[in-house]
Motif scaffolding. Structure first.
Motif, PDB file in Angstrom:
ATOM      1  N   GLU A  54     -25.945  27.878  52.223  1.00  0.00           N
ATOM      2  CA  GLU A  54     -26.263  29.455  51.943  1.00  0.00           C
ATOM      3  C   GLU A  54     -25.299  29.545  50.782  1.00  0.00           C
ATOM      4  O   GLU A  54     -25.324  30.533  50.265  1.00  0.00           O
ATOM      5  CB  GLU A  54     -25.927  30.131  53.269  1.00  0.00           C
ATOM      6  CG  GLU A  54     -27.150  30.004  54.158  1.00  0.00           C
ATOM      7  CD  GLU A  54     -28.636  30.537  53.763  1.00  0.00           C
ATOM      8  OE1 GLU A  54     -28.433  31.331  52.950  1.00  0.00           O
ATOM      9  OE2 GLU A  54     -29.528  30.030  54.323  1.00  0.00           O
ATOM     10  N   LYS A  55     -24.446  28.709  50.314  1.00  0.00           N
ATOM     11  CA  LYS A  55     -23.419  28.836  49.178  1.00  0.00           C
ATOM     12  C   LYS A  55     -22.839  29.952  49.497  1.00  0.00           C
ATOM     13  O   LYS A  55     -22.638  31.079  48.828  1.00  0.00           O
ATOM     14  CB  LYS A  55     -24.271  29.083  47.688  1.00  0.00           C
ATOM     15  CG  LYS A  55     -25.249  27.847  47.222  1.00  0.00           C
ATOM     16  CD  LYS A  55     -24.507  26.700  47.076  1.00  0.00           C
ATOM     17  CE  LYS A  55     -25.196  25.745  46.299  1.00  0.00           C
ATOM     18  NZ  LYS A  55     -24.803  24.498  46.809  1.00  0.00           N
ATOM     19  N   PRO A  56     -21.878  29.876  50.619  1.00  0.00           N
ATOM     20  CA  PRO A  56     -20.956  30.887  51.169  1.00  0.00           C
ATOM     21  C   PRO A  56     -20.014  31.388  50.104  1.00  0.00           C
ATOM     22  O   PRO A  56     -19.499  30.574  49.361  1.00  0.00           O
ATOM     23  CB  PRO A  56     -20.451  30.620  52.514  1.00  0.00           C
ATOM     24  CG  PRO A  56     -20.470  29.212  52.242  1.00  0.00           C
ATOM     25  CD  PRO A  56     -21.821  28.704  51.304  1.00  0.00           C
ATOM     26  N   THR A  57     -19.625  32.669  50.343  1.00  0.00           N
ATOM     27  CA  THR A  57     -18.429  33.276  49.459  1.00  0.00           C
ATOM     28  C   THR A  57     -17.275  33.184  50.725  1.00  0.00           C
ATOM     29  O   THR A  57     -17.335  34.163  51.646  1.00  0.00           O
ATOM     30  CB  THR A  57     -18.946  34.403  49.147  1.00  0.00           C
ATOM     31  OG1 THR A  57     -19.199  35.477  50.160  1.00  0.00           O
ATOM     32  CG2 THR A  57     -19.680  34.668  48.054  1.00  0.00           C
ATOM     33  N   SER A  85     -22.375  22.137  48.568  1.00  0.00           N
ATOM     34  CA  SER A  85     -20.981  22.089  48.201  1.00  0.00           C
ATOM     35  C   SER A  85     -20.848  23.473  47.186  1.00  0.00           C
ATOM     36  O   SER A  85     -21.720  23.588  46.433  1.00  0.00           O
ATOM     37  CB  SER A  85     -20.371  20.866  47.326  1.00  0.00           C
ATOM     38  OG  SER A  85     -19.240  21.058  47.000  1.00  0.00           O
ATOM     39  N   THR A  86     -19.724  23.972  46.892  1.00  0.00           N
ATOM     40  CA  THR A  86     -19.544  24.893  45.925  1.00  0.00           C
ATOM     41  C   THR A  86     -17.954  24.550  45.407  1.00  0.00           C
ATOM     42  O   THR A  86     -17.163  23.907  45.987  1.00  0.00           O
ATOM     43  CB  THR A  86     -19.167  26.124  46.574  1.00  0.00           C
ATOM     44  OG1 THR A  86     -18.281  26.363  47.399  1.00  0.00           O
ATOM     45  CG2 THR A  86     -20.718  26.845  47.120  1.00  0.00           C
ATOM     46  N   PRO A  87     -17.672  24.587  44.126  1.00  0.00           N
ATOM     47  CA  PRO A  87     -16.138  24.630  43.555  1.00  0.00           C
ATOM     48  C   PRO A  87     -15.307  25.133  44.501  1.00  0.00           C
ATOM     49  O   PRO A  87     -14.354  24.316  44.998  1.00  0.00           O
ATOM     50  CB  PRO A  87     -16.206  25.267  42.328  1.00  0.00           C
ATOM     51  CG  PRO A  87     -17.742  25.262  41.971  1.00  0.00           C
ATOM     52  CD  PRO A  87     -18.489  25.607  43.266  1.00  0.00           C
ATOM     53  N   LEU A  88     -15.425  26.233  45.057  1.00  0.00           N
ATOM     54  CA  LEU A  88     -14.417  26.609  46.085  1.00  0.00           C
ATOM     55  C   LEU A  88     -14.319  25.750  47.395  1.00  0.00           C
ATOM     56  O   LEU A  88     -13.219  25.480  47.888  1.00  0.00           O
ATOM     57  CB  LEU A  88     -14.492  28.005  46.724  1.00  0.00           C
ATOM     58  CG  LEU A  88     -13.722  28.673  47.634  1.00  0.00           C
ATOM     59  CD1 LEU A  88     -12.192  28.725  46.903  1.00  0.00           C
ATOM     60  CD2 LEU A  88     -14.029  30.182  47.916  1.00  0.00           C
ATOM     61  N   THR A  91     -12.147  22.680  46.464  1.00  0.00           N
ATOM     62  CA  THR A  91     -10.878  23.196  46.492  1.00  0.00           C
ATOM     63  C   THR A  91     -10.237  23.175  48.001  1.00  0.00           C
ATOM     64  O   THR A  91      -9.280  22.397  48.095  1.00  0.00           O
ATOM     65  CB  THR A  91     -10.656  24.308  45.903  1.00  0.00           C
ATOM     66  OG1 THR A  91     -11.141  24.075  44.457  1.00  0.00           O
ATOM     67  CG2 THR A  91      -9.170  25.117  45.625  1.00  0.00           C
ATOM     68  N   ILE A  92     -10.984  24.009  48.867  1.00  0.00           N
ATOM     69  CA  ILE A  92     -10.535  23.918  50.198  1.00  0.00           C
ATOM     70  C   ILE A  92     -10.298  22.665  50.755  1.00  0.00           C
ATOM     71  O   ILE A  92      -9.400  22.301  51.508  1.00  0.00           O
ATOM     72  CB  ILE A  92     -11.611  24.609  50.776  1.00  0.00           C
ATOM     73  CG1 ILE A  92     -11.500  26.401  50.512  1.00  0.00           C
ATOM     74  CG2 ILE A  92     -11.148  24.705  52.678  1.00  0.00           C
ATOM     75  CD1 ILE A  92     -12.577  27.207  51.155  1.00  0.00           C
ATOM     76  N   GLY A  93     -11.330  21.852  50.616  1.00  0.00           N
ATOM     77  CA  GLY A  93     -11.424  20.269  51.203  1.00  0.00           C
ATOM     78  C   GLY A  93     -10.213  19.436  50.403  1.00  0.00           C
ATOM     79  O   GLY A  93      -9.504  18.932  51.418  1.00  0.00           O
ATOM     80  N   ARG A  94      -9.846  19.734  49.255  1.00  0.00           N
ATOM     81  CA  ARG A  94      -8.871  18.893  48.591  1.00  0.00           C
ATOM     82  C   ARG A  94      -7.622  19.309  49.137  1.00  0.00           C
ATOM     83  O   ARG A  94      -6.551  18.718  49.463  1.00  0.00           O
ATOM     84  CB  ARG A  94      -8.967  19.039  47.069  1.00  0.00           C
ATOM     85  CG  ARG A  94      -9.832  18.177  46.391  1.00  0.00           C
ATOM     86  CD  ARG A  94      -9.551  18.209  44.856  1.00  0.00           C
ATOM     87  NE  ARG A  94      -9.920  19.145  44.302  1.00  0.00           N
ATOM     88  CZ  ARG A  94     -11.018  19.971  44.041  1.00  0.00           C
ATOM     89  NH1 ARG A  94     -12.433  19.296  44.005  1.00  0.00           N
ATOM     90  NH2 ARG A  94     -11.047  20.997  43.370  1.00  0.00           N
TER      91      ARG A  94
END
Length: 126
Positions: A54-57, A85-88, A91-94
Motif C-alpha cells: 500500500e506504500k505506507p506513510t 519497498s519505499t525509500p523510507l 532507511t528504516i531497515g538499514r
C-alpha cells in the motif's frame, strides 16, 4: 479498522505485519506489541511478512521504536520478509540492522516471491 495490524498466517511459521497507505500513529505501537507477543508465543522461530504494497506513510519514530522495543530483538524472530519497498522503508531497515547488528531482512518485489520463500523455509524446517 486499524491501519497497522499483526496476525498469524495459518499453516506457516509466520505472522504478517500489514500497513495501510495512511498509517495512523496510534496504531503502530499496539501492532508491534502484538507482533512481539505472537513471536514470543510461537513454538518455533517465526518469520514476519511485512506487507508494504500500500506504500505506507510511516511515522518514523514510532516505527523504529516499535520494532526495536520488541520484535526486531526477539530471539524467536527468524527473519523479516518485506514485500514492496519505499525509500523510507529501506532507511528504516538499514537503521534497524545497524543498531542491532542483525542482518535478518529480506526484500521481495512481490507477495508471491515472499510466499514461495516462506513455503520453502517452512518445508525445509520440517
Amino acid at each position: 479498522m486499524s491501519t497497522c495490524t499483526a496476525t498469524l498466517l495459518p499453516d506457516l511459521p509466520a505472522a504478517v505485519l500489514w500497513w495501510a497507505h495512511d498509517v495512523q500513529r496510534a496504531d503502530v505501537m499496539p501492532a508491534f506489541r502484538h507482533l512481539d507477543t505472537l513471536i514470543s508465543m510461537s513454538a518455533t522461530p517465526l518469520y514476519v511478512l511485512v506487507d508494504l504494497r500500500e506504500k505506507p506513510t510511516f511515522p518514523l519514530t514510532d516505527t523504529l521504536r516499535g520494532a526495536l522495543d520488541g520484535p526486531f530483538r526477539n530471539p524467536n524472530l527468524a527473519e523479516w520478509l518485506v514485500v514492496g519497498s519505499t525509500p523510507l522503508a529501506q532507511t528504516i531497515g538499514r537503521t534497524l540492522s545497524a543498531i542491532t547488528r542483525r542482518n535478518n531482512i529480506r526484500w521481495f518485489k512481490t507477495l508471491e516471491a515472499a510466499m514461495e520463500f516462506l513455503s520453502a523455509a517452512a518445508h525445509g524446517a520440517k
